[in-house]
Write a protein that holds these residues in place. Structure first.
Motif, PDB file in Angstrom:
ATOM      1  N   UNK A  55       0.836  -1.213   0.000  1.00 10.37           N
ATOM      2  CA  UNK A  55       0.000   0.000   0.000  1.00 10.37           C
ATOM      3  C   UNK A  55       0.868   1.259   0.000  1.00 10.37           C
ATOM      4  N   UNK A  56       1.983   1.242   0.743  1.00 11.05           N
ATOM      5  CA  UNK A  56       2.894   2.397   0.753  1.00 11.05           C
ATOM      6  C   UNK A  56       3.489   2.627  -0.635  1.00 11.05           C
ATOM      7  N   UNK A  57       3.872   1.551  -1.303  1.00  7.03           N
ATOM      8  CA  UNK A  57       4.425   1.692  -2.654  1.00  7.03           C
ATOM      9  C   UNK A  57       3.385   2.278  -3.605  1.00  7.03           C
ATOM     10  N   UNK A  58       2.169   1.760  -3.545  1.00  9.71           N
ATOM     11  CA  UNK A  58       1.103   2.286  -4.414  1.00  9.71           C
ATOM     12  C   UNK A  58       0.873   3.768  -4.136  1.00  9.71           C
ATOM     13  N   UNK A  59       0.783   4.138  -2.871  1.00 10.46           N
ATOM     14  CA  UNK A  59       0.532   5.534  -2.486  1.00 10.46           C
ATOM     15  C   UNK A  59       1.693   6.445  -2.899  1.00 10.46           C
ATOM     16  N   UNK A  60       2.926   5.951  -2.757  1.00  8.22           N
ATOM     17  CA  UNK A  60       4.098   6.757  -3.144  1.00  8.22           C
ATOM     18  C   UNK A  60       4.061   7.090  -4.628  1.00  8.22           C
ATOM     19  N   UNK A  61       3.662   6.130  -5.458  1.00  9.37           N
ATOM     20  CA  UNK A  61       3.558   6.392  -6.895  1.00  9.37           C
ATOM     21  C   UNK A  61       2.381   7.314  -7.181  1.00  9.37           C
ATOM     22  N   UNK A  62       1.255   7.104  -6.503  1.00  7.53           N
ATOM     23  CA  UNK A  62       0.085   7.960  -6.735  1.00  7.53           C
ATOM     24  C   UNK A  62       0.342   9.414  -6.349  1.00  7.53           C
ATOM     25  N   UNK A  63       1.137   9.627  -5.318  1.00  6.75           N
ATOM     26  CA  UNK A  63       1.415  10.988  -4.849  1.00  6.75           C
ATOM     27  C   UNK A  63       2.701  11.566  -5.441  1.00  6.75           C
ATOM     28  N   UNK A  64       3.310  10.821  -6.369  1.00  6.33           N
ATOM     29  CA  UNK A  64       4.525  11.277  -7.052  1.00  6.33           C
ATOM     30  C   UNK A  64       5.630  11.670  -6.073  1.00  6.33           C
ATOM     31  N   UNK A  65       5.857  10.799  -5.099  1.00  2.80           N
ATOM     32  CA  UNK A  65       6.852  11.070  -4.061  1.00  2.80           C
ATOM     33  C   UNK A  65       7.997  10.060  -4.168  1.00  2.80           C
ATOM     34  N   UNK A  66       9.043  10.437  -4.883  1.00  3.22           N
ATOM     35  CA  UNK A  66      10.160   9.513  -5.114  1.00  3.22           C
ATOM     36  C   UNK A  66      10.889   9.141  -3.825  1.00  3.22           C
ATOM     37  N   UNK A  67      10.892  10.038  -2.838  1.00  4.51           N
ATOM     38  CA  UNK A  67      11.519   9.690  -1.560  1.00  4.51           C
ATOM     39  C   UNK A  67      10.768   8.557  -0.871  1.00  4.51           C
ATOM     40  N   UNK A  68       9.438   8.573  -0.971  1.00  6.25           N
ATOM     41  CA  UNK A  68       8.645   7.481  -0.380  1.00  6.25           C
ATOM     42  C   UNK A  68       8.751   6.211  -1.220  1.00  6.25           C
ATOM     43  N   UNK A  69       8.910   6.350  -2.538  1.00  2.20           N
ATOM     44  CA  UNK A  69       9.108   5.172  -3.384  1.00  2.20           C
ATOM     45  C   UNK A  69      10.333   4.407  -2.915  1.00  2.20           C
ATOM     46  N   UNK A  70      11.434   5.108  -2.687  1.00  3.45           N
ATOM     47  CA  UNK A  70      12.690   4.409  -2.338  1.00  3.45           C
ATOM     48  C   UNK A  70      12.810   4.085  -0.851  1.00  3.45           C
ATOM     49  N   UNK A  71      11.929   4.615  -0.023  1.00  5.13           N
ATOM     50  CA  UNK A  71      12.043   4.402   1.427  1.00  5.13           C
ATOM     51  C   UNK A  71      11.993   2.928   1.820  1.00  5.13           C
ATOM     52  N   UNK A  72      11.259   2.111   1.085  1.00  2.00           N
ATOM     53  CA  UNK A  72      11.133   0.689   1.416  1.00  2.00           C
ATOM     54  C   UNK A  72      12.214  -0.177   0.774  1.00  2.00           C
ATOM     55  N   UNK A  73      13.084   0.425  -0.030  1.00  2.00           N
ATOM     56  CA  UNK A  73      14.110  -0.351  -0.732  1.00  2.00           C
ATOM     57  C   UNK A  73      15.394  -0.441   0.082  1.00  2.00           C
ATOM     58  N   UNK A  74      16.058  -1.596  -0.018  1.00  2.00           N
ATOM     59  CA  UNK A  74      17.370  -1.790   0.599  1.00  2.00           C
ATOM     60  C   UNK A  74      18.395  -0.988  -0.203  1.00  2.00           C
ATOM     61  N   UNK A 102       6.950  13.372 -16.480  1.00  2.00           N
ATOM     62  CA  UNK A 102       6.245  13.086 -17.728  1.00  2.00           C
ATOM     63  C   UNK A 102       4.791  12.651 -17.543  1.00  2.00           C
ATOM     64  N   UNK A 103       4.444  12.158 -16.357  1.00  2.00           N
ATOM     65  CA  UNK A 103       3.101  11.629 -16.135  1.00  2.00           C
ATOM     66  C   UNK A 103       2.501  12.168 -14.849  1.00  2.00           C
ATOM     67  N   UNK A 104       1.167  12.239 -14.820  1.00  2.00           N
ATOM     68  CA  UNK A 104       0.428  12.732 -13.668  1.00  2.00           C
ATOM     69  C   UNK A 104      -0.836  11.884 -13.486  1.00  2.00           C
ATOM     70  N   UNK A 105      -1.621  12.216 -12.493  1.00  2.00           N
ATOM     71  CA  UNK A 105      -2.897  11.530 -12.238  1.00  2.00           C
ATOM     72  C   UNK A 105      -2.725  10.015 -12.162  1.00  2.00           C
TER      73      UNK A 105
END
Length: 166
Positions: A55-74, A102-105
């Motif tokens: 759910x965090x990964x999905x939300x990070x992509x939906x909110x365009x937050x690259x810091x949250x995208x990588x937060x769960x990665x080793x 390049x992408x939104x929504x």
């Protein structure tokens, strides 16, 4: 043809893992009957920590937050999408920032999570809008991932844009 490849890969992962799955209805439930028969194990709840990570990964992509995208990665990780491999959190962040430019929504609908041991699979639907053209597109996505402790060390996406084209 590519949509069948994604379907077969995801089906094989389901059989291989024979682990637990969410109690969401299968994504194929609304498809017309086909000649393919697959018997899956009885569905059970997935570990809440795994559900939260997805759910965090999905939300990070939906909110365009690259810091949250990588937060769960080793720190030592591999992120693979068709045509590209990213071998560090920094490379993933740069790719995500480029994508967000390049992408939104972006909308992500989690359809199924399968989990066993330290490995899992996700099936989710993805939609986006091209910033330049305004064109909306959708894709079905099967993801194979592996954790090291509580962090993602491997994430590979099999994206099918063909079966959603009308």
């Amino acid at each position: 043809m590519y949509s069948w490849v994604v379907f077969v890969i995801f089906g094989l992962v389901c059989i291989w893992l024979t682990g637990t799955a969410t109690n969401l209805p299968p994504a194929h439930a609304s498809l017309p009957n086909r000649s393919i028969t697959m018997h899956l194990p009885e569905t059970q709840s997935v570990d809440p920590e795994i559900q939260q990570l997805v759910a965090r990964q999905a939300k990070a992509w939906e909110t365009a937050d690259s810091n949250k995208v990588i937060a769960d990665f080793a720190d030592n990780c591999l992120f693979v999408v068709p045509g590209s491999k990213f071998k560090s959190k920094q490379e993933i962040k740069e790719a995500a920032d480029s994508y967000f430019g390049n992408f939104t929504d972006i909308q992500v609908t989690i359809k199924r999570i399968i989990w066993k041991g330290s490995e899992g699979a996700i099936e989710w639907a993805w939609s986006e809008k091209d910033r330049e053209t305004g064109k909306e597109s959708q894709a079905e996505d099967a993801i194979i991932f592996e954790l090291e402790g509580s962090q993602i060390k491997y994430w590979r996406e099999y994206i099918d844009k063909e079966s959603n084209q009308g």
